[in-house]
Design a protein around this motif. Structure first.
Motif, PDB file in Angstrom:
ATOM      1  N   ALA A 239      11.776   7.023   0.074  1.00  0.00           N
ATOM      2  CA  ALA A 239      10.829   7.859  -0.649  1.00  0.00           C
ATOM      3  C   ALA A 239      10.118   8.813   0.305  1.00  0.00           C
ATOM      4  O   ALA A 239       9.703   8.423   1.403  1.00  0.00           O
ATOM      5  CB  ALA A 239       9.807   6.990  -1.370  1.00  0.00           C
ATOM      6  N   ASP A 240       9.963  10.060  -0.112  1.00  0.00           N
ATOM      7  CA  ASP A 240       9.234  11.049   0.683  1.00  0.00           C
ATOM      8  C   ASP A 240       7.756  10.918   0.341  1.00  0.00           C
ATOM      9  O   ASP A 240       7.252  11.548  -0.583  1.00  0.00           O
ATOM     10  CB  ASP A 240       9.757  12.451   0.369  1.00  0.00           C
ATOM     11  N   LEU A 241       7.047  10.092   1.101  1.00  0.00           N
ATOM     12  CA  LEU A 241       5.657   9.784   0.771  1.00  0.00           C
ATOM     13  C   LEU A 241       4.756  11.001   0.890  1.00  0.00           C
ATOM     14  O   LEU A 241       3.757  11.098   0.169  1.00  0.00           O
ATOM     15  CB  LEU A 241       5.157   8.671   1.702  1.00  0.00           C
ATOM     16  N   SER A 242       5.060  11.925   1.754  1.00  0.00           N
ATOM     17  CA  SER A 242       4.170  13.060   1.977  1.00  0.00           C
ATOM     18  C   SER A 242       4.050  13.960   0.769  1.00  0.00           C
ATOM     19  O   SER A 242       3.109  14.751   0.668  1.00  0.00           O
ATOM     20  CB  SER A 242       4.648  13.884   3.178  1.00  0.00           C
ATOM     21  N   ARG A 243       4.980  13.857  -0.171  1.00  0.00           N
ATOM     22  CA  ARG A 243       4.929  14.696  -1.371  1.00  0.00           C
ATOM     23  C   ARG A 243       4.140  14.048  -2.506  1.00  0.00           C
ATOM     24  O   ARG A 243       3.956  14.652  -3.554  1.00  0.00           O
ATOM     25  CB  ARG A 243       6.355  14.990  -1.869  1.00  0.00           C
ATOM     26  N   THR A 247      -4.317  10.445  -3.959  1.00  0.00           N
ATOM     27  CA  THR A 247      -4.892   9.164  -4.396  1.00  0.00           C
ATOM     28  C   THR A 247      -3.809   8.144  -4.687  1.00  0.00           C
ATOM     29  O   THR A 247      -3.957   6.954  -4.359  1.00  0.00           O
ATOM     30  CB  THR A 247      -5.783   9.372  -5.634  1.00  0.00           C
ATOM     31  N   ARG A 248      -2.709   8.565  -5.281  1.00  0.00           N
ATOM     32  CA  ARG A 248      -1.616   7.635  -5.541  1.00  0.00           C
ATOM     33  C   ARG A 248      -1.004   7.134  -4.233  1.00  0.00           C
ATOM     34  O   ARG A 248      -0.608   5.971  -4.106  1.00  0.00           O
ATOM     35  CB  ARG A 248      -0.555   8.292  -6.413  1.00  0.00           C
ATOM     36  N   LEU A 249      -0.925   8.016  -3.273  1.00  0.00           N
ATOM     37  CA  LEU A 249      -0.421   7.601  -1.971  1.00  0.00           C
ATOM     38  C   LEU A 249      -1.371   6.594  -1.321  1.00  0.00           C
ATOM     39  O   LEU A 249      -0.941   5.600  -0.724  1.00  0.00           O
ATOM     40  CB  LEU A 249      -0.235   8.820  -1.065  1.00  0.00           C
ATOM     41  N   ALA A 250      -2.682   6.834  -1.457  1.00  0.00           N
ATOM     42  CA  ALA A 250      -3.661   5.892  -0.903  1.00  0.00           C
ATOM     43  C   ALA A 250      -3.547   4.530  -1.586  1.00  0.00           C
ATOM     44  O   ALA A 250      -3.648   3.484  -0.928  1.00  0.00           O
ATOM     45  CB  ALA A 250      -5.067   6.452  -1.068  1.00  0.00           C
ATOM     46  N   LEU A 251      -3.344   4.526  -2.894  1.00  0.00           N
ATOM     47  CA  LEU A 251      -3.156   3.266  -3.615  1.00  0.00           C
ATOM     48  C   LEU A 251      -1.923   2.523  -3.092  1.00  0.00           C
ATOM     49  O   LEU A 251      -1.943   1.299  -2.927  1.00  0.00           O
ATOM     50  CB  LEU A 251      -3.013   3.534  -5.111  1.00  0.00           C
ATOM     51  N   TYR A 252      -0.856   3.260  -2.846  1.00  0.00           N
ATOM     52  CA  TYR A 252       0.358   2.654  -2.323  1.00  0.00           C
ATOM     53  C   TYR A 252       0.118   2.036  -0.949  1.00  0.00           C
ATOM     54  O   TYR A 252       0.523   0.900  -0.671  1.00  0.00           O
ATOM     55  CB  TYR A 252       1.461   3.707  -2.256  1.00  0.00           C
ATOM     56  N   VAL A 253      -0.584   2.763  -0.084  1.00  0.00           N
ATOM     57  CA  VAL A 253      -0.858   2.268   1.261  1.00  0.00           C
ATOM     58  C   VAL A 253      -1.687   0.992   1.203  1.00  0.00           C
ATOM     59  O   VAL A 253      -1.409   0.008   1.890  1.00  0.00           O
ATOM     60  CB  VAL A 253      -1.575   3.350   2.093  1.00  0.00           C
ATOM     61  N   LEU A 254      -2.713   0.982   0.354  1.00  0.00           N
ATOM     62  CA  LEU A 254      -3.595  -0.186   0.277  1.00  0.00           C
ATOM     63  C   LEU A 254      -2.888  -1.403  -0.311  1.00  0.00           C
ATOM     64  O   LEU A 254      -3.327  -2.540  -0.091  1.00  0.00           O
ATOM     65  CB  LEU A 254      -4.828   0.150  -0.563  1.00  0.00           C
ATOM     66  N   ALA A 255      -1.814  -1.201  -1.056  1.00  0.00           N
ATOM     67  CA  ALA A 255      -1.068  -2.323  -1.625  1.00  0.00           C
ATOM     68  C   ALA A 255      -0.155  -2.989  -0.603  1.00  0.00           C
ATOM     69  O   ALA A 255       0.351  -4.087  -0.851  1.00  0.00           O
ATOM     70  CB  ALA A 255      -0.247  -1.850  -2.825  1.00  0.00           C
TER      71      ALA A 255
END
Length: 469
Positions: A239-243, A247-255
């Motif tokens: 997955a290209d996380l930078s795109r 906030t959704r990316l932050a949620l993913y990181v915290l999970a």
């Protein structure tokens, strides 16, 4: 005085419409949230209907945007006249174009259940359906919703094949449209399911007994970035996380487990900074010296249905403020005392007062506080610090300060505030920070309803111009 009261009422509603979703929060049940939100919607719709409609041009969340549309259409006879109805219609059409399709179909079902089927409603529904880029895809992915919407407005799909697929599925042996025919073949042909959208193909894969790993590998080209994050593939490098939205990316990181965050530090930090730079846009580097007080106390864990949402907003704001500040002029102060944003977790009390004192010592041009406002170590210290600072130490407002709150307070019908001298705005997505800071200036009590209406009119004009483009 009456103008100030009106401005406060409208800002209260905007804060609610940005943050509240009718779901359980850390300190309030879902029923309390819904009751409070329903009251605020009804109060503003009845007393400030033009402003209520204009809120569709602001950064309100999808839940409240759909509620505004539904209530405007259900009470069309209360509009001030033809001009007001036309203005509402344009705002409704423009906002529906931005909402996720599944939420729009849910809205149409709610209008049908309420018996709302006037001419304006039918025109809006038809217009939205006609503007859909791929009706066949909608027929496959949102079949029930599309059928209900078409029936409600007494219409038929423009494409005869789509009409037969919805209302007479046994009429055709095969379809010329590849999506519709893939859905037909997927009932008995495994290879056809990989030509379908992921959410539809998932059901066929289970029916055929396809191993999950095999299915995910072969369906990957049909998956959106969000769908990739929601599956087992998200833990890999596919997955290209930078795109991803910030906030959704932050949620993913915290999970992710702490160990995995450490292992993938370069990748995750780079993705967060790239997403933040994209959200900052032309404002990157223009905010001068910025200091942020960010809440990572235990209450930032959210609730079972909004897990870690407040903490994710704070994490996203951290990287966005870093992008907005001048190079090397950003300071982040977490309530826990930690200094590694990638490893934050919801823990401990909320010593906002102490951290605000530390923040003011850095001499910032902008002070941004991201917290649910429950200052409890000790209680009330943050409000007193801000009061003394604003009235005695910085009465000329050399430092601008704003409090952004990601949690709706059902009991207070607003987001919780720290001090009257510091404006507070609700925030749901970190990427909306810049616009919400601009809106928060009206919460200082120094501007009236006329200035707020002028601001809303400008936002409406820009919103409709963007929708037309």
């Amino acid at each position: 005085m009456s103008e100030l009261v009106a401005a406060e009422d409208v800002l209260l509603f905007v804060n609610a419409a940005v943050t509240a979703t009718g779901q359980r929060e850390f300190r309030a049940s879902a029923a309390e949230q819904r009751f409070s939100l329903d009251f605020v919607h009804e109060y503003v719709r009845v007393n400030y209907r033009p402003v209520y409609a204009a809120a569709l041009a602001l950064d309100v969340n999808h839940h409240n945007a759909a509620l505004i549309v539904e209530r405007l259409l259900c009470t069309a006879d209360e509009a001030g006249g033809p001009a007001e109805k036309r203005a509402e219609g344009r705002l409704i059409a423009a906002r529906l174009a931005l909402l996720p399709p599944q939420r729009v179909y849910r809205l149409f079902r709610a209008l049908r259940a309420a018996g709302v089927n006037n001419r304006r409603t039918r025109a809006i529904v038809r217009g939205w359906l006609e503007a859909r880029p791929d009706p066949a895809l909608d027929a496959v992915k949102y079949r029930t919703g599309l059928k209900a919407a078409v029936r409600h407005v007494h219409s038929r799909p423009a494409d005869p094949e789509t009409g037969d697929f919805l209302f007479a599925p046994g009429r055709r042996v095969r379809y010329a449209n590849p999506t519709l025919d893939a859905h037909r073949r997927a009932r008995y042909e495994q290879s056809a399911l990989y030509e379908l959208p992921f959410t539809v193909a998932e059901g066929f894969a289970a029916k055929h007994g396809v191993p999950r790993a095999v299915f995910l590998e072969r369906i990957a080209p049909r998956m959106t970035r969000l769908e990739q994050l929601r599956t087992e593939r998200a833990a890999g490098a596919g997955a290209d996380l930078s795109r991803m939205p910030l906030t959704r990316l932050a949620l993913y990181v915290l999970a992710l487990p702490i160990g995995e965050r450490v292992e993938r530090r370069a990748e995750l930090t780079g993705a967060l900074r790239a997403s933040a730079r994209r959200a900052a846009g032309p404002y990157a580097g223009s905010w001068g010296r910025v200091t942020a007080v960010l809440d990572d106390s235990f209450s930032s864990s959210g609730s079972a249905v909004k897990r870690r949402r407040p903490l994710a907003v704070a994490l996203g704001c951290n990287f966005l403020l870093e992008a907005l500040a001048a190079p090397g002029a950003y300071t982040a102060l977490w309530t826990s005392g930690g200094d590694d944003p990638l490893l934050v977790r919801p823990y401990g009390p909320t010593p906002l007062g102490t951290r605000i004192l530390d923040a003011l010592e850095t001499g910032p041009e902008r002070l941004v506080i991201v917290s649910d406002g429950w200052d409890n170590a000790p209680p009330g210290l943050a409000g007193e610090v801000l009061r003394v600072w604003r009235t005695r130490l910085d009465p000329d407002r050399r430092t601008s300060a704003v409090h952004l709150n990601p949690v709706y307070d059902a009991e207070g019908f607003d987001v919780r505030r720290l001090a009257p001298s510091v404006p507070t705005a609700g925030i749901r997505d970190a990427e909306d920070l810049a616009a919400l800071v601009e809106l928060a200036q009206f919460a200082e009590g120094r501007t009236g309803f006329a200035e707020l209406r002028a601001y809303l009119d400008r936002r409406v004009e820009l919103f409709l111009k963007g929708a037309g483009a």
